[in-house]
Motif scaffolding. Sequence first.
Motif, PDB file in Angstrom:
ATOM      1  N   GLU A  21       0.816  -1.206   0.000  1.00 45.58           N
ATOM      2  CA  GLU A  21       0.000   0.000   0.000  1.00 45.58           C
ATOM      3  C   GLU A  21       0.856   1.265   0.000  1.00 45.58           C
ATOM      4  O   GLU A  21       0.420   2.321  -0.482  1.00 45.58           O
ATOM      5  CB  GLU A  21      -0.924  -0.010   1.222  1.00 45.58           C
ATOM      6  N   ALA A  22       2.097   1.165   0.492  1.00 45.06           N
ATOM      7  CA  ALA A  22       2.966   2.334   0.567  1.00 45.06           C
ATOM      8  C   ALA A  22       3.275   2.918  -0.802  1.00 45.06           C
ATOM      9  O   ALA A  22       3.589   4.111  -0.923  1.00 45.06           O
ATOM     10  CB  ALA A  22       4.267   1.978   1.287  1.00 45.06           C
ATOM     11  N   GLY A  59      -3.144   3.400   7.007  1.00 42.80           N
ATOM     12  CA  GLY A  59      -2.188   2.621   6.243  1.00 42.80           C
ATOM     13  C   GLY A  59      -0.760   2.972   6.601  1.00 42.80           C
ATOM     14  O   GLY A  59      -0.427   3.232   7.765  1.00 42.80           O
ATOM     15  N   PRO A  60       0.129   3.021   5.614  1.00 39.60           N
ATOM     16  CA  PRO A  60       1.541   3.306   5.886  1.00 39.60           C
ATOM     17  C   PRO A  60       1.868   4.781   6.047  1.00 39.60           C
ATOM     18  O   PRO A  60       3.033   5.149   6.103  1.00 39.60           O
ATOM     19  CB  PRO A  60       2.251   2.713   4.664  1.00 39.60           C
ATOM     20  N   GLY A  61       0.855   5.642   6.076  1.00 36.17           N
ATOM     21  CA  GLY A  61       1.083   7.044   6.415  1.00 36.17           C
ATOM     22  C   GLY A  61       1.170   8.005   5.258  1.00 36.17           C
ATOM     23  O   GLY A  61       1.673   9.123   5.419  1.00 36.17           O
ATOM     24  N   ARG A  82       2.116  -4.286   9.474  1.00 38.30           N
ATOM     25  CA  ARG A  82       3.052  -3.795   8.459  1.00 38.30           C
ATOM     26  C   ARG A  82       2.860  -2.312   8.223  1.00 38.30           C
ATOM     27  O   ARG A  82       3.836  -1.557   8.120  1.00 38.30           O
ATOM     28  CB  ARG A  82       2.855  -4.565   7.157  1.00 38.30           C
ATOM     29  N   HIS A  83       1.619  -1.860   8.136  1.00 38.27           N
ATOM     30  CA  HIS A  83       1.337  -0.443   7.922  1.00 38.27           C
ATOM     31  C   HIS A  83       1.791   0.401   9.108  1.00 38.27           C
ATOM     32  O   HIS A  83       2.359   1.486   8.925  1.00 38.27           O
ATOM     33  CB  HIS A  83      -0.152  -0.229   7.679  1.00 38.27           C
ATOM     34  N   ALA A  88       5.454   4.342  11.311  1.00 38.66           N
ATOM     35  CA  ALA A  88       6.380   4.699  12.387  1.00 38.66           C
ATOM     36  C   ALA A  88       7.757   5.014  11.841  1.00 38.66           C
ATOM     37  O   ALA A  88       8.454   5.906  12.356  1.00 38.66           O
ATOM     38  CB  ALA A  88       6.447   3.563  13.408  1.00 38.66           C
ATOM     39  N   ALA A  89       8.161   4.315  10.772  1.00 37.59           N
ATOM     40  CA  ALA A  89       9.472   4.568  10.165  1.00 37.59           C
ATOM     41  C   ALA A  89       9.561   5.956   9.552  1.00 37.59           C
ATOM     42  O   ALA A  89      10.662   6.481   9.349  1.00 37.59           O
ATOM     43  CB  ALA A  89       9.768   3.504   9.111  1.00 37.59           C
TER      44      ALA A  89
END
Length: 271
Positions: A21-22, A59-61, A82-83, A88-89
């Motif tokens: 999704e990223a 999701g991943p932001g 995972r998201h 967070a990363a």
Amino acid sequence: MGSAPQIAPEIHDFYTETYDEAARLTSSADGVLERVRTQEILRRHLPAAPASVLDVGGGPGAHAQWLMEDGYRVRLVDPVMRHVEQAAALGIGAEMGDARALRAGTASCDVVLLLGPLYHLLERAERDQALAEARRVVRPGGLVAAAAIGRYASLYEHVATTLLGGESVRDAVADILRTGRHEPGRKGFTAAYFHTAEGLAEELTAAGFGQVAVHGIEGPAWACLKAAERHTGESLIGSPMFAAALTSARLAEPYPALLASSSHLLATARA
């Protein structure tokens, strides 16, 4: 308030093992069009920074990141580990959570975004629950923005990919057009609900929100971008055709008859 996420294994596996999704809003022209238009629409309605934003199902932001860059205080909640790790990363405060049972306190934030959860809640009662939770945690008068996949998106998309000629895809698209549902177990995507603009507005109104407005995100040319990229193998991000598609989305937005042409819908409302 709150409980451990209880998403279907199919949805967890799709976003954990099958699909990244990223990359969705950066790797294709229609994805970038969705991102740019979502930013445009939200920025019209958001309160001034540094208002607090709860990005539910974020999701991943992808959206949390630009909101933070705009000066907002953002907290992201998602049911897929995972998201959460990807967000967070990026330096986003992120935690596991379920749109139907948020841990946030009552009237604890200025804005609630639901830019993904309504896709994957097939049953009306579950969508009602997610909207009720959004209304609970946003302050009185605060903004709630909820995205939905348009009812006709799969029809346009599978013409662009030419997959509509296959019997299984044709049957799946016919079912979505008739019922709004992509049932569990069908290939290509997870179980999902596809809204009409009228249906999305009705759900937010029934949840007690006011000033409900539904916006078409990508407008009528997104499938042209997808088809051209698919069949030429060339990126159209930043191209004259991309610029024309973006202009068409902006021109189409005031006209309700053109809402059905967008791949995604975005409803804005006040608590």
